[in-house]
Design a protein around this motif. Structure first.
Motif, PDB file in Angstrom:
ATOM      1  N   ASP A 108      21.415  35.872  16.937  1.00 37.29           N
ATOM      2  CA  ASP A 108      22.473  36.502  17.728  1.00 37.29           C
ATOM      3  C   ASP A 108      21.846  37.289  18.872  1.00 37.29           C
ATOM      4  N   PRO A 109      22.103  36.894  20.134  1.00 35.12           N
ATOM      5  CA  PRO A 109      21.520  37.623  21.273  1.00 35.12           C
ATOM      6  C   PRO A 109      21.887  39.099  21.305  1.00 35.12           C
ATOM      7  N   GLU A 110      22.973  39.479  20.643  1.00 32.57           N
ATOM      8  CA  GLU A 110      23.357  40.885  20.630  1.00 32.57           C
ATOM      9  C   GLU A 110      22.328  41.749  19.903  1.00 32.57           C
ATOM     10  N   LEU A 154       9.250  54.707  22.417  1.00 30.28           N
ATOM     11  CA  LEU A 154      10.534  54.096  22.748  1.00 30.28           C
ATOM     12  C   LEU A 154      10.390  53.142  23.931  1.00 30.28           C
ATOM     13  N   ALA A 155       9.598  53.532  24.923  1.00 26.40           N
ATOM     14  CA  ALA A 155       9.357  52.653  26.066  1.00 26.40           C
ATOM     15  C   ALA A 155       8.664  51.365  25.614  1.00 26.40           C
ATOM     16  N   TRP A 156       7.748  51.480  24.682  1.00 29.00           N
ATOM     17  CA  TRP A 156       7.045  50.313  24.126  1.00 29.00           C
ATOM     18  C   TRP A 156       8.038  49.336  23.514  1.00 29.00           C
ATOM     19  N   LEU A 157       9.009  49.831  22.770  1.00 22.93           N
ATOM     20  CA  LEU A 157       9.967  48.962  22.105  1.00 22.93           C
ATOM     21  C   LEU A 157      10.872  48.261  23.121  1.00 22.93           C
ATOM     22  N   VAL A 158      11.298  48.971  24.160  1.00 21.31           N
ATOM     23  CA  VAL A 158      12.117  48.345  25.205  1.00 21.31           C
ATOM     24  C   VAL A 158      11.340  47.231  25.891  1.00 21.31           C
ATOM     25  N   ARG A 159      10.089  47.518  26.246  1.00 20.94           N
ATOM     26  CA  ARG A 159       9.276  46.497  26.930  1.00 20.94           C
ATOM     27  C   ARG A 159       9.039  45.289  26.036  1.00 20.94           C
ATOM     28  N   ALA A 160       8.804  45.538  24.760  1.00 20.68           N
ATOM     29  CA  ALA A 160       8.499  44.451  23.834  1.00 20.68           C
ATOM     30  C   ALA A 160       9.635  43.440  23.761  1.00 20.68           C
ATOM     31  N   ALA A 161      10.851  43.926  23.894  1.00 24.44           N
ATOM     32  CA  ALA A 161      12.019  43.046  23.784  1.00 24.44           C
ATOM     33  C   ALA A 161      12.517  42.549  25.135  1.00 24.44           C
ATOM     34  N   GLY A 162      11.850  42.926  26.213  1.00 23.23           N
ATOM     35  CA  GLY A 162      12.358  42.645  27.546  1.00 23.23           C
ATOM     36  C   GLY A 162      12.476  41.172  27.879  1.00 23.23           C
ATOM     37  N   GLU A 163      11.417  40.395  27.653  1.00 23.32           N
ATOM     38  CA  GLU A 163      11.466  38.984  28.031  1.00 23.32           C
ATOM     39  C   GLU A 163      12.464  38.225  27.172  1.00 23.32           C
ATOM     40  N   VAL A 164      12.552  38.575  25.891  1.00 22.85           N
ATOM     41  CA  VAL A 164      13.531  37.917  25.020  1.00 22.85           C
ATOM     42  C   VAL A 164      14.933  38.128  25.581  1.00 22.85           C
ATOM     43  N   ARG A 165      15.258  39.355  25.948  1.00 19.73           N
ATOM     44  CA  ARG A 165      16.592  39.645  26.475  1.00 19.73           C
ATOM     45  C   ARG A 165      16.831  38.908  27.783  1.00 19.73           C
ATOM     46  N   LEU A 193      11.645  31.105  25.512  1.00 15.94           N
ATOM     47  CA  LEU A 193      12.310  32.077  24.648  1.00 15.94           C
ATOM     48  C   LEU A 193      11.745  32.008  23.228  1.00 15.94           C
ATOM     49  N   GLU A 194      11.501  30.836  22.734  1.00 14.23           N
ATOM     50  CA  GLU A 194      10.902  30.692  21.396  1.00 14.23           C
ATOM     51  C   GLU A 194       9.559  31.412  21.334  1.00 14.23           C
ATOM     52  N   GLN A 195       8.759  31.274  22.385  1.00 12.80           N
ATOM     53  CA  GLN A 195       7.461  31.945  22.432  1.00 12.80           C
ATOM     54  C   GLN A 195       7.625  33.461  22.477  1.00 12.80           C
ATOM     55  N   ALA A 226       6.489  36.315  19.642  1.00 16.31           N
ATOM     56  CA  ALA A 226       5.645  37.478  19.934  1.00 16.31           C
ATOM     57  C   ALA A 226       6.333  38.777  19.538  1.00 16.31           C
ATOM     58  N   LEU A 227       7.659  38.795  19.570  1.00 19.21           N
ATOM     59  CA  LEU A 227       8.398  40.026  19.274  1.00 19.21           C
ATOM     60  C   LEU A 227       8.441  40.328  17.780  1.00 19.21           C
ATOM     61  N   VAL A 228       8.607  39.311  16.943  1.00 24.94           N
ATOM     62  CA  VAL A 228       8.821  39.534  15.505  1.00 24.94           C
ATOM     63  C   VAL A 228       7.719  40.379  14.867  1.00 24.94           C
ATOM     64  N   PRO A 229       6.437  40.110  15.102  1.00 23.86           N
ATOM     65  CA  PRO A 229       5.403  40.963  14.488  1.00 23.86           C
ATOM     66  C   PRO A 229       5.495  42.425  14.924  1.00 23.86           C
ATOM     67  N   LEU A 230       5.955  42.661  16.145  1.00 25.90           N
ATOM     68  CA  LEU A 230       6.084  44.030  16.617  1.00 25.90           C
ATOM     69  C   LEU A 230       7.183  44.782  15.867  1.00 25.90           C
ATOM     70  N   LEU A 231       8.212  44.046  15.437  1.00 25.90           N
ATOM     71  CA  LEU A 231       9.293  44.676  14.679  1.00 25.90           C
ATOM     72  C   LEU A 231       8.876  45.000  13.252  1.00 25.90           C
ATOM     73  N   ASP A 232       7.753  44.428  12.814  1.00 26.74           N
ATOM     74  CA  ASP A 232       7.178  44.765  11.506  1.00 26.74           C
ATOM     75  C   ASP A 232       6.023  45.753  11.624  1.00 26.74           C
ATOM     76  N   ASN A 233       5.755  46.194  12.847  1.00 26.55           N
ATOM     77  CA  ASN A 233       4.609  47.061  13.103  1.00 26.55           C
ATOM     78  C   ASN A 233       4.843  48.450  12.499  1.00 26.55           C
ATOM     79  N   PRO A 234       3.838  49.022  11.837  1.00 26.37           N
ATOM     80  CA  PRO A 234       3.990  50.395  11.322  1.00 26.37           C
ATOM     81  C   PRO A 234       4.354  51.412  12.400  1.00 26.37           C
TER      82      PRO A 234
END
Length: 235
Positions: free
Chosen positions: A25-27, A55-66, A89-91, A95-103
């Motif tokens: 879901d793109p949302e 917080l800036a790191w998280l926004v940037r990490a998701a930027g290309e996907v969005r 987009l698949e690429q 790249a984003l998924v591991p960042l969402l599991d990052n400590p």
């Protein structure tokens, strides 16, 4: 004194992180970025620099996907360009998924949950900074008349909008301008991705590119007209 807690948007962020990770879901990614940006404004209203980089790191990490999710929502993309964007987009998602599991993310959520509420009176005093920043960005846009300076103004207006909303104030003018300026943003990043596509040796019909460029010109004219209408009402 009245206080403003960040719970609502922190919970919004936590709710949409699994959706962003799943990727169906793109949302998911969109709402993660919205929540993070609102939380960054809350921190500025509180006069805090802590957690800003995270917080800036998280926004940037998701930027290309969005960006690519928005691009692929356009119904008239040429087939080859659409396939290229879908592959990219698949690429980006991979790249984003591991960042969402990052400590680092888990630590960020915990730290946000432990912040004290925002003092409303102090926040109202800091609201003027958001107004001044928007005015500075508007002056830069008038002087430079570039898409980059317009994007900077749009970001400043978004921060001003969110600041006013945190304080329970009307933000319709900021929202209207943000949406109109957003048309310029969508078209400009579409052309940017199209340039990357063509740099790899592929092509789209010339008429499609001319159409995008004409739409961008119209969107810029609409942005200038909207600014003339709304600028006096800001702040």
């Amino acid at each position: 004194m009245p206080a403003i807690a960040l719970d609502r948007w922190l919970q919004h962020l936590v709710k949409h992180l699994p959706v962003a990770k799943e990727g169906r879901d793109p949302e998911g990614v969109h709402q993660v970025r919205v929540a993070v940006r609102r939380l960054r404004v809350w921190l500025r209203l509180a006069g805090m620099r802590v957690l800003e980089d995270d917080l800036a790191w998280l926004v940037r990490a998701a930027g290309e996907v969005r960006d690519l999710e928005v691009l692929l929502q356009h119904p008239d993309l040429p087939k080859a360009f659409r396939n290229w964007a879908a592959s990219r987009l698949e690429q980006a998602r991979a790249a984003l998924v591991p960042l969402l599991d990052n400590p680092r993310l888990a630590g960020l959520l915990q730290a946000l949950a432990n912040l004290p509420p925002l003092d409303e009176e102090a926040a109202k005093a800091r609201l003027k900074r958001f107004v001044r920043q928007a005015a500075r960005k508007a002056e830069e846009w008038r002087n430079q008349d570039s898409i980059e300076s317009l994007h900077a103004l749009r970001r400043a207006l978004r921060r001003l909008r969110y600041a006013r909303e945190w304080l329970g104030l009307d933000s319709q003018d900021e929202k209207a301008l943000q949406e109109i300026f957003g048309q310029v943003g969508d078209l400009s990043f579409t052309l940017r991705y199209l340039a990357a596509f063509e740099a790899e040796g592929s092509r789209v019909p010339a008429a499609y590119k001319r159409q995008l460029e004409a739409q961008l010109t119209e969107a810029l004219e609409a942005a200038r007209a909207a600014w003339q209408t709304h600028q006096a009402d800001l702040g």
